[in-house]
Motif scaffolding. Sequence first.
Motif, PDB file in Angstrom:
ATOM      1  N   ARG A 336      -9.610  10.060  10.363  1.00 26.42           N
ATOM      2  CA  ARG A 336     -10.291  10.947   9.276  1.00 26.42           C
ATOM      3  C   ARG A 336      -9.120  11.393   8.143  1.00 26.42           C
ATOM      4  NH1 ARG A 336     -12.883  15.926  12.780  1.00 26.42           N
ATOM      5  NH2 ARG A 336     -14.333  14.533  13.889  1.00 26.42           N
ATOM      6  N   ASP A 337      -9.753  11.598   6.918  1.00 31.97           N
ATOM      7  CA  ASP A 337      -8.689  11.889   6.065  1.00 31.97           C
ATOM      8  C   ASP A 337      -7.551  13.039   6.342  1.00 31.97           C
ATOM      9  OD1 ASP A 337     -10.195  10.430   4.531  1.00 31.97           O
ATOM     10  OD2 ASP A 337     -11.487  12.092   3.402  1.00 31.97           O
ATOM     11  N   THR A 338      -8.085  13.939   7.142  1.00 31.67           N
ATOM     12  CA  THR A 338      -6.765  14.748   7.524  1.00 31.67           C
ATOM     13  C   THR A 338      -6.213  14.383   9.005  1.00 31.67           C
ATOM     14  OG1 THR A 338      -8.515  15.943   8.744  1.00 31.67           O
ATOM     15  CG2 THR A 338      -8.263  16.766   6.707  1.00 31.67           C
ATOM     16  N   SER A 339      -6.063  13.393   9.377  1.00 31.25           N
ATOM     17  CA  SER A 339      -5.360  12.967  10.433  1.00 31.25           C
ATOM     18  C   SER A 339      -3.754  13.027  10.169  1.00 31.25           C
ATOM     19  CB  SER A 339      -5.700  11.383  10.868  1.00 31.25           C
ATOM     20  OG  SER A 339      -4.884  10.975  11.817  1.00 31.25           O
ATOM     21  N   PRO A 340      -3.101  13.546  11.304  1.00 29.07           N
ATOM     22  CA  PRO A 340      -1.716  13.448  11.213  1.00 29.07           C
ATOM     23  C   PRO A 340      -1.044  12.130  11.172  1.00 29.07           C
ATOM     24  CG  PRO A 340      -2.277  14.353  13.424  1.00 29.07           C
ATOM     25  CD  PRO A 340      -3.526  14.123  12.548  1.00 29.07           C
ATOM     26  N   CYS A 341      -1.755  10.969  11.758  1.00 23.90           N
ATOM     27  CA  CYS A 341      -1.305   9.783  11.817  1.00 23.90           C
ATOM     28  C   CYS A 341      -1.378   9.003  10.701  1.00 23.90           C
ATOM     29  CB  CYS A 341      -2.317   9.027  12.811  1.00 23.90           C
ATOM     30  SG  CYS A 341      -2.227   9.854  14.528  1.00 23.90           S
ATOM     31  N   VAL A 342      -2.057   9.414   9.632  1.00 26.64           N
ATOM     32  CA  VAL A 342      -1.988   8.649   8.274  1.00 26.64           C
ATOM     33  C   VAL A 342      -0.842   8.798   7.640  1.00 26.64           C
ATOM     34  CG1 VAL A 342      -2.942   8.910   5.951  1.00 26.64           C
ATOM     35  CG2 VAL A 342      -4.265   9.116   7.782  1.00 26.64           C
ATOM     36  N   ASP A 343       0.045   7.721   7.100  1.00 24.26           N
ATOM     37  CA  ASP A 343       1.278   7.633   6.622  1.00 24.26           C
ATOM     38  C   ASP A 343       2.404   8.238   7.490  1.00 24.26           C
ATOM     39  OD1 ASP A 343      -0.037   6.603   4.292  1.00 24.26           O
ATOM     40  OD2 ASP A 343      -0.029   8.491   3.373  1.00 24.26           O
ATOM     41  N   ALA A 344       2.147   8.040   8.826  1.00 22.94           N
ATOM     42  CA  ALA A 344       3.060   8.564   9.784  1.00 22.94           C
ATOM     43  C   ALA A 344       3.986   7.749  10.743  1.00 22.94           C
ATOM     44  CB  ALA A 344       2.591   9.768  10.772  1.00 22.94           C
ATOM     45  N   GLY A 345       3.412   6.225  10.336  1.00 25.93           N
ATOM     46  CA  GLY A 345       4.278   5.303  11.179  1.00 25.93           C
ATOM     47  C   GLY A 345       5.759   4.928  10.506  1.00 25.93           C
ATOM     48  N   ASP A 346       6.278   3.707  10.991  1.00 23.48           N
ATOM     49  CA  ASP A 346       7.512   3.330  10.517  1.00 23.48           C
ATOM     50  C   ASP A 346       7.341   1.808  10.087  1.00 23.48           C
ATOM     51  OD1 ASP A 346       9.998   2.150  10.014  1.00 23.48           O
ATOM     52  OD2 ASP A 346      10.859   3.263  11.626  1.00 23.48           O
ATOM     53  N   ASN A 347       7.482   1.398   8.904  1.00 21.27           N
ATOM     54  CA  ASN A 347       7.163   0.258   8.516  1.00 21.27           C
ATOM     55  C   ASN A 347       8.069  -0.906   8.979  1.00 21.27           C
ATOM     56  OD1 ASN A 347       5.376   1.330   6.619  1.00 21.27           O
ATOM     57  ND2 ASN A 347       6.542   0.828   4.786  1.00 21.27           N
ATOM     58  N   SER A 348       9.290  -0.328   9.354  1.00 20.26           N
ATOM     59  CA  SER A 348      10.271  -1.329  10.023  1.00 20.26           C
ATOM     60  C   SER A 348       9.970  -1.785  11.358  1.00 20.26           C
ATOM     61  CB  SER A 348      11.686  -0.899   9.893  1.00 20.26           C
ATOM     62  OG  SER A 348      11.610   0.107  10.846  1.00 20.26           O
ATOM     63  N   LEU A 349       8.851  -1.127  11.921  1.00 18.59           N
ATOM     64  CA  LEU A 349       8.371  -1.639  13.302  1.00 18.59           C
ATOM     65  C   LEU A 349       7.288  -2.429  13.180  1.00 18.59           C
ATOM     66  CD1 LEU A 349       8.473   2.083  14.747  1.00 18.59           C
ATOM     67  CD2 LEU A 349      10.059   0.382  15.188  1.00 18.59           C
ATOM     68  N   LEU A 350       6.905  -2.928  12.081  1.00 19.21           N
ATOM     69  CA  LEU A 350       5.573  -3.812  12.161  1.00 19.21           C
ATOM     70  C   LEU A 350       6.429  -5.288  11.820  1.00 19.21           C
ATOM     71  CD1 LEU A 350       3.325  -2.728   9.095  1.00 19.21           C
ATOM     72  CD2 LEU A 350       2.596  -3.199  11.395  1.00 19.21           C
ATOM     73  N   PRO A 351       5.756  -6.292  13.233  1.00 21.66           N
ATOM     74  CA  PRO A 351       6.118  -7.473  13.173  1.00 21.66           C
ATOM     75  C   PRO A 351       6.092  -8.286  11.863  1.00 21.66           C
ATOM     76  CG  PRO A 351       5.054  -7.018  15.086  1.00 21.66           C
ATOM     77  CD  PRO A 351       4.812  -5.732  14.103  1.00 21.66           C
ATOM     78  N   SER A 352       6.982  -9.355  11.403  1.00 23.95           N
ATOM     79  CA  SER A 352       6.751 -10.022  10.360  1.00 23.95           C
ATOM     80  C   SER A 352       5.429 -10.690  10.147  1.00 23.95           C
ATOM     81  CB  SER A 352       8.008 -10.850  10.253  1.00 23.95           C
ATOM     82  OG  SER A 352       7.708 -11.893   9.149  1.00 23.95           O
ATOM     83  N   GLY A 353       5.055 -10.440   9.012  1.00 26.34           N
ATOM     84  CA  GLY A 353       3.739 -11.097   8.732  1.00 26.34           C
ATOM     85  C   GLY A 353       2.432 -10.376   9.168  1.00 26.34           C
ATOM     86  N   VAL A 354       2.523  -9.397   9.817  1.00 27.49           N
ATOM     87  CA  VAL A 354       1.376  -8.324   9.906  1.00 27.49           C
ATOM     88  C   VAL A 354       0.883  -7.609   8.694  1.00 27.49           C
ATOM     89  CG1 VAL A 354       0.701  -6.450  11.664  1.00 27.49           C
ATOM     90  CG2 VAL A 354       2.036  -8.353  12.497  1.00 27.49           C
ATOM     91  N   ASP A 355       0.090  -8.179   8.213  1.00 28.08           N
ATOM     92  CA  ASP A 355      -0.288  -7.318   6.664  1.00 28.08           C
ATOM     93  C   ASP A 355      -1.642  -6.849   6.674  1.00 28.08           C
ATOM     94  OD1 ASP A 355      -1.615  -9.799   6.699  1.00 28.08           O
ATOM     95  OD2 ASP A 355      -0.796 -10.405   4.840  1.00 28.08           O
ATOM     96  N   LYS A 356      -2.497  -6.998   8.011  1.00 24.55           N
ATOM     97  CA  LYS A 356      -4.008  -6.342   7.988  1.00 24.55           C
ATOM     98  C   LYS A 356      -3.989  -5.656   9.324  1.00 24.55           C
ATOM     99  CE  LYS A 356      -5.348  -9.158   4.527  1.00 24.55           C
ATOM    100  NZ  LYS A 356      -5.722  -8.587   3.391  1.00 24.55           N
ATOM    101  N   ASP A 357      -4.962  -4.488   9.422  1.00 21.91           N
ATOM    102  CA  ASP A 357      -5.157  -3.906  10.457  1.00 21.91           C
ATOM    103  C   ASP A 357      -6.168  -4.417  11.315  1.00 21.91           C
ATOM    104  OD1 ASP A 357      -7.752  -3.336   9.294  1.00 21.91           O
ATOM    105  OD2 ASP A 357      -7.317  -1.255   9.382  1.00 21.91           O
ATOM    106  N   LEU A 358      -6.703  -3.995  12.425  1.00 20.39           N
ATOM    107  CA  LEU A 358      -7.778  -4.674  13.287  1.00 20.39           C
ATOM    108  C   LEU A 358      -9.136  -4.941  12.507  1.00 20.39           C
ATOM    109  CD1 LEU A 358      -8.545  -5.089  15.871  1.00 20.39           C
ATOM    110  CD2 LEU A 358      -9.212  -2.918  16.755  1.00 20.39           C
ATOM    111  N   ASP A 359      -9.479  -4.082  11.382  1.00 18.66           N
ATOM    112  CA  ASP A 359     -10.617  -4.418  10.468  1.00 18.66           C
ATOM    113  C   ASP A 359     -10.410  -5.545   9.594  1.00 18.66           C
ATOM    114  OD1 ASP A 359     -12.384  -2.625  11.823  1.00 18.66           O
ATOM    115  OD2 ASP A 359     -11.896  -0.877  10.332  1.00 18.66           O
ATOM    116  N   GLY A 360      -9.026  -5.885   9.323  1.00 20.77           N
ATOM    117  CA  GLY A 360      -8.810  -6.925   8.492  1.00 20.77           C
ATOM    118  C   GLY A 360      -8.637  -6.452   6.955  1.00 20.77           C
TER     119      GLY A 360
END
Length: 378
Positions: A336-360
Amino acid sequence: QSSPSIINCTFSGNESAGQEGGAIYCNSSSPKIANCVFSGNSTAWYGGAIYCDSSAPTITDCTFSGNSAPIFNGGAIFCRNSSSPTITKCVFNNNSANWYGGAIHCISGSKPTISDCTFSGNKASWGAALFCEGSDLTLTNCTFSGNSADDGGAIYCKSSGGTISNCTFTSNTAKYDSGAIHCLDGSSPSIINCTFSDNSGENGGAIRCISSNPSIINCAFSGNNANGYGGAVDCDSSSLTLVNCTFSGNSADYGGAIDCYNSSSATISNSILWGNSAGSGGDEIFIADPGSSCTLNHCCADDTGYGGQTGNITENNCIHQDPQFVDAAGGDYHLRDTSPCVDAGDNSLLPSGVDKDLDGNPRIVNGTVDIGAYEHQP
């Protein structure tokens, strides 16, 4: 190598007079097989419909139904000795093998490439749809539903690697372990952008790892069940890496989402573990022995659901608030818009080349990655 073309043919009720290939036998060849139907073919040992030895067949728009290897392996297709089949837009339905690979069995350096295929109702003792041993699998855009085995309700990987991406695993079952995928003996597949729902097994409702090191990225696990350990994922003597995954509504006796034991370690990053359940311990995570551990980085987790050796669970920048799914009861695990998970991750933990989410959709919006399998799209 010979390269014959076999197009618009039907192979039905054939039985190999030897031990391999109920309908087609390939040896050092590269046939093109398209728009064919293989139904009710069988061989005593290997490859109820097609047998491949040192071959690279291209199989497109074919249907495999009710083929069998009643003594050994590969109910529909068997590949060995560095065979490299390319299998596209095929349907595998109700094929069976007594031992390995109800639909497809690949061994000894084979490199199958399988895309846009459907596997349903296939059966075997190990690997109801696919069994890979000493092989690298490339699997894309495939659907696995209603397959069943003793171990590995959909896929069994032994000493194998490769990539499993953009696949759906639904209602596959194992009598013992690994409702969807079983990883054994140094297997290290990358499992990316896949959904696992309503799969079941004694241990590892969706995935079980033994002495293996899989990486799981942008995947969602819901409604999977284990009677014993690991409602979604069970780790035994393994090192598991999870990034941007969502676990909710999974259940087990121990470890509703994830179980680690026998000196296993799990590193979980940018992921959600919420709303899972365990009858005896660890609704979210269960650490079964002092030698096992789990590290959570930038995760949203219900820390009241940690069980077993909880001192071996390490958190870095985690949150413990309701992730606010759009409709968890209805199976919608977007944020949801109000989710505490929005913008709460760490970009450096994403593997190289992963630029899409599960929905594409774009994996990073507003500059910072979200927690979970789905990136919130404002």
